[in-house]
Design a protein around this motif. Sequence first.
Motif, PDB file in Angstrom:
ATOM      1  N   ILE A 146     -12.810  17.707  57.511  1.00 22.82           N
ATOM      2  CA  ILE A 146     -13.110  16.835  56.383  1.00 22.82           C
ATOM      3  C   ILE A 146     -13.326  17.696  55.144  1.00 22.82           C
ATOM      4  N   PRO A 147     -12.720  17.311  54.027  1.00 23.69           N
ATOM      5  CA  PRO A 147     -12.835  18.095  52.801  1.00 23.69           C
ATOM      6  C   PRO A 147     -14.107  17.740  52.034  1.00 23.69           C
ATOM      7  N   MET A 204     -15.356  19.423  61.101  1.00 24.08           N
ATOM      8  CA  MET A 204     -15.424  20.762  60.549  1.00 24.08           C
ATOM      9  C   MET A 204     -15.192  20.663  59.053  1.00 24.08           C
ATOM     10  N   PHE A 205     -15.938  21.436  58.299  1.00 22.11           N
ATOM     11  CA  PHE A 205     -15.746  21.528  56.856  1.00 22.11           C
ATOM     12  C   PHE A 205     -16.179  22.921  56.436  1.00 22.11           C
ATOM     13  N   LYS A 254      -6.743  22.064  52.166  1.00 19.84           N
ATOM     14  CA  LYS A 254      -6.335  21.833  50.775  1.00 19.84           C
ATOM     15  C   LYS A 254      -6.539  20.383  50.371  1.00 19.84           C
ATOM     16  N   ALA A 255      -6.989  19.540  51.304  1.00 22.17           N
ATOM     17  CA  ALA A 255      -7.203  18.121  51.016  1.00 22.17           C
ATOM     18  C   ALA A 255      -8.317  17.957  49.984  1.00 22.17           C
ATOM     19  N   ALA A 256      -8.216  16.915  49.190  1.00 19.34           N
ATOM     20  CA  ALA A 256      -9.211  16.634  48.160  1.00 19.34           C
ATOM     21  C   ALA A 256     -10.507  16.132  48.792  1.00 19.34           C
ATOM     22  N   PRO A 257     -11.646  16.607  48.320  1.00 19.10           N
ATOM     23  CA  PRO A 257     -12.925  16.108  48.826  1.00 19.10           C
ATOM     24  C   PRO A 257     -12.990  14.590  48.716  1.00 19.10           C
ATOM     25  N   GLY A 285     -17.710  11.149  49.633  1.00 20.54           N
ATOM     26  CA  GLY A 285     -16.928   9.919  49.715  1.00 20.54           C
ATOM     27  C   GLY A 285     -16.008   9.828  50.918  1.00 20.54           C
ATOM     28  N   ASN A 286     -16.067  10.790  51.834  1.00 15.55           N
ATOM     29  CA  ASN A 286     -15.317  10.649  53.080  1.00 15.55           C
ATOM     30  C   ASN A 286     -15.893   9.437  53.812  1.00 15.55           C
ATOM     31  N   GLY A 287     -15.010   8.535  54.264  1.00 14.78           N
ATOM     32  CA  GLY A 287     -15.448   7.244  54.772  1.00 14.78           C
ATOM     33  C   GLY A 287     -15.566   7.152  56.274  1.00 14.78           C
TER      34      GLY A 287
END
Length: 182
Positions: free
Chosen positions: A23-24, A67-68, A74-77, A145-147
Motif C-alpha cells: 500500500i502506498p 507492506m509500505f 511507485k503507486a500514488a499514496p 486514503g487507502n480504502g
Amino acid sequence: MSNIAVETSGAGTFDMKLEIVVIPVTDVDRAKRFYSELGWRLDIDFKPGDDYRVIQFTPPGSGCSVMFGKNITKAAPGSVQGLYLIVSDIGAARNDLLRRGVEVGEPFHDTGGVFHHADGKCVVSGLNPLRQSYASYASFNDPDGNGWLLQEVTVRLSGDIEVGDPRFTSEVLKAIHPTTPG
C-alpha cells in the motif's frame, strides 16, 4: 464478458498464496502508528539506509500482510481501494476500530448482493436485514486514503451450496448457480 466460472485442470496441485499487499503511503511513520493502533502485528521495520524502508503489518488471524515504506512502490499514496478485511461480527469489529480512534463509516449493505457496487447505486444504510453471510459492510481509510472494507462472513461459501440456501444472498447463489431465477 462471461459470468461463467471456468475450472482449470490441475488446480490444487500446488499452493499459491497471497502473502503481501503493498500500500502506498506519504508518511511512513504516520502509517506505522496508524496500523499499530489498529492492533495489527508489526512483522518488520527494515531501514538499511535513508532512501529505503520496509514496514510490514499483519492483521489478527490473517495469512496476508500489508507492506509500505519508502521506495517500495511507485503507486500514488491513497490509490489502493477495496482492501477487504473479513470479520465474523461486523458490529464488534467496527466498535473495536472506533474504540481505537479509527473513523469507520456506518454499516451498509448492497441490494445487488455479495459484493458492493463501487458506484454506490445499490448501497443501502444498515446491516443486511437477514444478516446473510458476505452481505454487510463498513468502510474506513488509512491516513493517506487507502480504502478498507470490513465484510461480515459468518458462513464460508463451498461447492455444495444449493439454490435457496438461506445463509447467502440470492446474488451469491446466482454467482454459484448462474441459472438461479430472480
